[in-house]
Design an enzyme around this catalytic site. Structure first.
Site, mmCIF file in Angstrom:
data_model
loop_
_atom_site.group_PDB
_atom_site.id
_atom_site.type_symbol
_atom_site.label_atom_id
_atom_site.label_comp_id
_atom_site.label_asym_id
_atom_site.label_seq_id
_atom_site.Cartn_x
_atom_site.Cartn_y
_atom_site.Cartn_z
ATOM 1 N N HIS A 37 0.867 -1.144 0.088
ATOM 2 C CA HIS A 37 -0.077 -0.041 0.009
ATOM 3 C C HIS A 37 0.745 1.395 -0.002
ATOM 4 O O HIS A 37 0.685 2.323 -0.594
ATOM 5 C CB HIS A 37 -1.026 -0.026 1.122
ATOM 6 N N GLN A 61 -18.050 -6.197 -1.978
ATOM 7 C CA GLN A 61 -16.953 -6.955 -2.690
ATOM 8 C C GLN A 61 -16.740 -8.363 -1.950
ATOM 9 O O GLN A 61 -15.981 -9.042 -2.456
ATOM 10 C CB GLN A 61 -15.790 -6.220 -2.882
HETATM 11 P P1 AMP Z 1 -6.649 -3.739 -0.423
HETATM 12 O O1 AMP Z 1 -6.383 -2.930 0.779
HETATM 13 O O2 AMP Z 1 -5.888 -5.099 -0.648
HETATM 14 O O3 AMP Z 1 -7.993 -3.808 -1.087
HETATM 15 O O4 AMP Z 1 -5.463 -3.247 -1.478
HETATM 16 C C1 AMP Z 1 -5.668 -1.708 -1.628
HETATM 17 C C2 AMP Z 1 -4.569 -1.571 -3.074
HETATM 18 O O5 AMP Z 1 -3.378 -1.855 -2.688
HETATM 19 C C3 AMP Z 1 -5.238 -2.164 -4.319
HETATM 20 O O6 AMP Z 1 -4.828 -1.121 -5.332
HETATM 21 C C4 AMP Z 1 -4.050 -3.209 -4.239
HETATM 22 O O7 AMP Z 1 -3.783 -3.875 -5.597
HETATM 23 C C5 AMP Z 1 -2.762 -2.765 -3.695
HETATM 24 N N1 AMP Z 1 -1.879 -3.665 -3.073
HETATM 25 C C6 AMP Z 1 -2.001 -4.703 -2.226
HETATM 26 N N2 AMP Z 1 -1.345 -5.350 -1.956
HETATM 27 C C7 AMP Z 1 -0.124 -4.997 -2.802
HETATM 28 C C8 AMP Z 1 1.272 -5.323 -3.081
HETATM 29 N N3 AMP Z 1 1.914 -6.212 -2.387
HETATM 30 N N4 AMP Z 1 1.598 -4.627 -4.281
HETATM 31 C C9 AMP Z 1 1.222 -3.611 -4.541
HETATM 32 N N5 AMP Z 1 0.262 -3.292 -4.494
HETATM 33 C C10 AMP Z 1 -0.538 -3.858 -3.545
#
Ligand code: AMP
Length: 272
Positions: A37, A61
């Site tokens: 993040h 979702q």
């Molecule tokens: P989430 O909190 O899992 O919904 O993720 C929020 C954002 O962070 C989304 O755009 C994800 O694709 C991105 N994200 C989560 N994990 C990673 C990672 N390991 N590397 C890059 N982006 C990430």
């Protein structure tokens, strides 16, 4: 960093900034923030005047039996991570939607395969929450991670098809030092499960290092390396259209989703 909880207040504040000529950047998240993040915040920071990180575990979702109720939370750690990345506003609504809201945003085609096949309705939930966040925050740019490769493609398509007028940036997938793709859900993994989880990256890496043009060969190689309880999918697709390929004769991506213990992990890699 200021934290705003109320959606209407958020929209009113951002409207004033927009009127003052500021460029707003948005990084949508579900919290329990990690370096993946934070890499998206760092990408957005120099490109905008006012950087917003949203933290909202979006019920739309999640499917029945998924981890909506148990999704990890760490508001203090999240605030510290945002402060360290120079975030201006954390938008953390208790509830994001209007009462009796009944509008859904659906992107067809791109959402039927891969994670869409295993999680019916998931992407409608994602596009609907992202559309609402865009309306409230009114960003010029928004950043999403390639960790959720299909999600990034779906959001780009929504923005194109609806002429939303927001620039979408994709950030590279960030891994832990052992190779595991960083994810808030990694917190669910016991040490032995984490070891088995490393096989996702090992399989993808072997598939990307292979020189075979045959998708069947590379999938066979990947499957022979995976040590998971069940495989939701392992596929090689066109990087843009996400359509399955037989021969690797264009930019391609290998994507995997698998379950270890009760935890669903996803990962992906570019193929040459
Ligand atoms: P989430 O909190 O899992 O919904 O993720 C929020 C954002 O962070 C989304 O755009 C994800 O694709 C991105 N994200 C989560 N994990 C990673 C990672 N390991 N590397 C890059 N982006 C990430």
């Amino acid at each position: 960093v200021q934290t705003v909880h109320d959606p209407a207040a958020m929209q009113a504040q951002m409207r004033l900034r927009l009127a003052a000529g500021e460029r707003i950047g948005l990084v949508p998240t579900m919290g329990f923030l990690h370096l993946g993040h934070r890499s998206l915040m760092a990408l957005a920071r120099p490109l905008c005047d006012h950087l917003v990180v949203s933290i909202y575990v979006n019920p739309l979702q999640f499917g029945p039996g998924e981890d909506l109720e148990t999704y990890p939370k760490d508001p203090a750690g999240d605030a510290a991570a945002c402060a360290a990345e120079g975030v201006d506003t954390i938008f953390m609504p208790a509830d994001l939607y209007e009462q009796n809201h009944c509008t859904r945003v659906t992107v067809s085609g791109l959402t039927e395969g891969l994670c869409g096949a295993d999680r019916p309705g998931h992407f409608d939930g994602v596009t609907t929450v992202v559309a609402r966040l865009f309306g409230l925050v009114q960003p010029s740019i928004a950043v999403f991670g390639e960790k959720d490769y299909q999600q990034l493609a779906v959001i780009r398509r929504m923005v194109r098809d609806l002429a939303v007028g927001i620039e979408i940036l994709g950030g590279p997938l960030i891994r832990d030092t052992d190779g595991l793709a960083m994810s808030s859900r990694n917190a669910y993994l016991s040490p032995p499960d984490r070891q088995r989880g490393l096989s996702l990256h090992r399989a993808l890496r072997a598939m990307s290092e292979s020189t075979s043009q045959s998708v069947a060969d590379r999938l066979g190689l990947g499957r022979s390396i995976l040590t998971v309880d069940s495989l939701d999918y392992l596929q090689i697709v066109d990087s843009e259209s996400l359509r399955p390929l037989d021969i690797i004769d264009r930019p391609a991506r290998a994507l995997v989703a698998a379950r270890i213990g009760g935890t669903r992990l996803i990962d992906n890699i570019g193929l040459s």
